[in-house]
Design an enzyme around this catalytic site. Structure first.
Site, PDB file in Angstrom:
ATOM      1  CE  LYS A  52     -17.724 -38.573   9.014  1.00 27.29           C
ATOM      2  NZ  LYS A  52     -18.012 -39.325  10.232  1.00 27.29           N
ATOM      3  CD  GLN A  96     -17.339 -42.428  11.859  1.00 21.13           C
ATOM      4  OE1 GLN A  96     -17.016 -41.279  11.611  1.00 21.13           O
ATOM      5  NE2 GLN A  96     -18.470 -42.943  11.431  1.00 21.13           N
ATOM      6  CG  ASP A 119     -20.307 -36.086  14.893  1.00 16.27           C
ATOM      7  OD1 ASP A 119     -20.758 -35.928  13.751  1.00 16.27           O
ATOM      8  OD2 ASP A 119     -19.558 -37.024  15.227  1.00 16.27           O
TER       9      ASP A 119
HETATM   10  N1  GUN Z   1     -21.429 -43.063  12.724  1.00 16.81           N
HETATM   11  C1  GUN Z   1     -22.456 -43.031  11.843  1.00 16.81           C
HETATM   12  N2  GUN Z   1     -22.786 -41.763  11.551  1.00 16.81           N
HETATM   13  C2  GUN Z   1     -21.988 -40.978  12.282  1.00 16.81           C
HETATM   14  C3  GUN Z   1     -21.859 -39.571  12.403  1.00 16.81           C
HETATM   15  O1  GUN Z   1     -22.581 -38.762  11.801  1.00 16.81           O
HETATM   16  N3  GUN Z   1     -20.883 -39.144  13.245  1.00 16.81           N
HETATM   17  C4  GUN Z   1     -20.103 -40.003  13.939  1.00 16.81           C
HETATM   18  N4  GUN Z   1     -19.214 -39.497  14.765  1.00 16.81           N
HETATM   19  N5  GUN Z   1     -20.210 -41.305  13.856  1.00 16.81           N
HETATM   20  C5  GUN Z   1     -21.142 -41.783  13.019  1.00 16.81           C
END
Ligand code: GUN
Length: 284
Positions: A52, A96, A119
């Site tokens: 990211k 995350q 998200d």
């Molecule tokens: N963990 C696995 N996929 C995701 C996601 O799309 N966003 C976040 N914040 N954590 C994750």
């Protein structure tokens, strides 16, 4: 002929457009900002966050990554989030997941300003999605919808089966497909006759988190198969939830792992962060 759905190529194309958009925004005095909070040292989460960060840099987004110790208290994490809620340079906040067990995930997600929740996990954003008026949408299912659109997949009236019922993928995926007029079946690890149910799907989305769980006999000839899985095999190789080599013999369309859904998730995160920054620009 089976079509391999190239998420990497679509993500690159979309990210190039986003990069140009960010340049234009910068000329107007706004730099889209994203804060990513990573708690602990889960290796998969570290990789996701690094990816990211890299995409953010490429596009020109101002990204702040906070790497926090696994032992951080829920209260301290909550305070960190409040700080970014108030920071005008930050247009998107992402925590995350998964979080360490001593932290209540839902309480933490509740703490994010829904307007910065790129998200789409805040209950307000989940609620907006489920009443059919989405503000921000969980990035993986949103990216899958973009892939289906790119490959001109007919959704209306089709049978869509989703294997996996998580808040991150399965549930919002079902709602997005429903909004596109699919007939949706949610299946999961406790579903009886799963193979037969999956084999009725025109569109099969697999997000169950088990390497090569879906084999050829789960798939109807010509079906669209979307693999959300990210698992490691015994040799440490990244594999999907779908046995790609076998299933591609019957599927009409299939996403690979890697270079399928993964790059699209990140792209949608960037897109929603930039869209939030654009709203700020429009309001000034
Ligand atoms: N963990 C696995 N996929 C995701 C996601 O799309 N966003 C976040 N914040 N954590 C994750």
């Amino acid at each position: 002929m089976t079509v391999i759905m190239d998420g990497r190529a679509l993500a690159d194309k979309m990210q190039e457009n986003l990069r140009k958009e960010v340049l234009n925004m910068k000329a107007s005095g706004i730099v889209p900002g994203l804060a990513v909070l990573l708690v602990g040292e889960d290796p998969a989460s570290q990789t996701y966050v690094r990816n990211k960060e890299r995409s953010g840099e490429k596009i020109g987004i101002h990204s702040v990554v906070e790497r926090l110790p696994a032992a951080i208290s829920e209260e301290e994490l909550f305070q960190k989030i409040q700080q970014y809620n108030q920071d005008e340079k930050i247009h998107g906040i992402l925590v995350q997941l998964p979080l360490p067990k001593h932290i209540d995930e839902q309480r933490v997600l509740h703490g994010i300003d829904p307007k910065k929740d790129v998200d789409g996990f805040h209950p307000t954003n989940m609620g907006q999605l489920f009443i059919g008026d989405p503000w921000m949408v969980p990035c993986t299912p949103y990216g899958i919808m973009k892939l289906l659109e790119e490959y001109k997949i007919d959704i209306s009236g089709k049978n869509a089966v989703i294997i996996g019922r998580s808040n991150i993928v399965g549930k919002p995926m079902a709602q997005l497909l429903l909004m596109s007029n699919a007939t949706v079946t949610m299946a999961h690890s406790k579903t009886e006759n799963l193979t037969q149910i999956a084999a009725k799907a025109d569109i099969l989305v697999v997000a169950i988190g088990r390497g090569h769980f879906v084999t050829k006999n789960f798939v109807k000839k010509g079906a669209v198969v979307i693999d959300v899985g990210m698992n490691r095999d015994a040799d440490g190789k990244l594999i999907g939830d779908v046995d790609f080599d076998a299933v591609k013999e019957v599927a009409g369309y299939i996403t690979p792992v890697p270079k399928g859904v993964g790059p699209m998730t990140i792209t949608m995160l960037m897109e929603q962060t930039i869209a939030n920054a654009r709203k700020q620009l429009e309001n000034t």
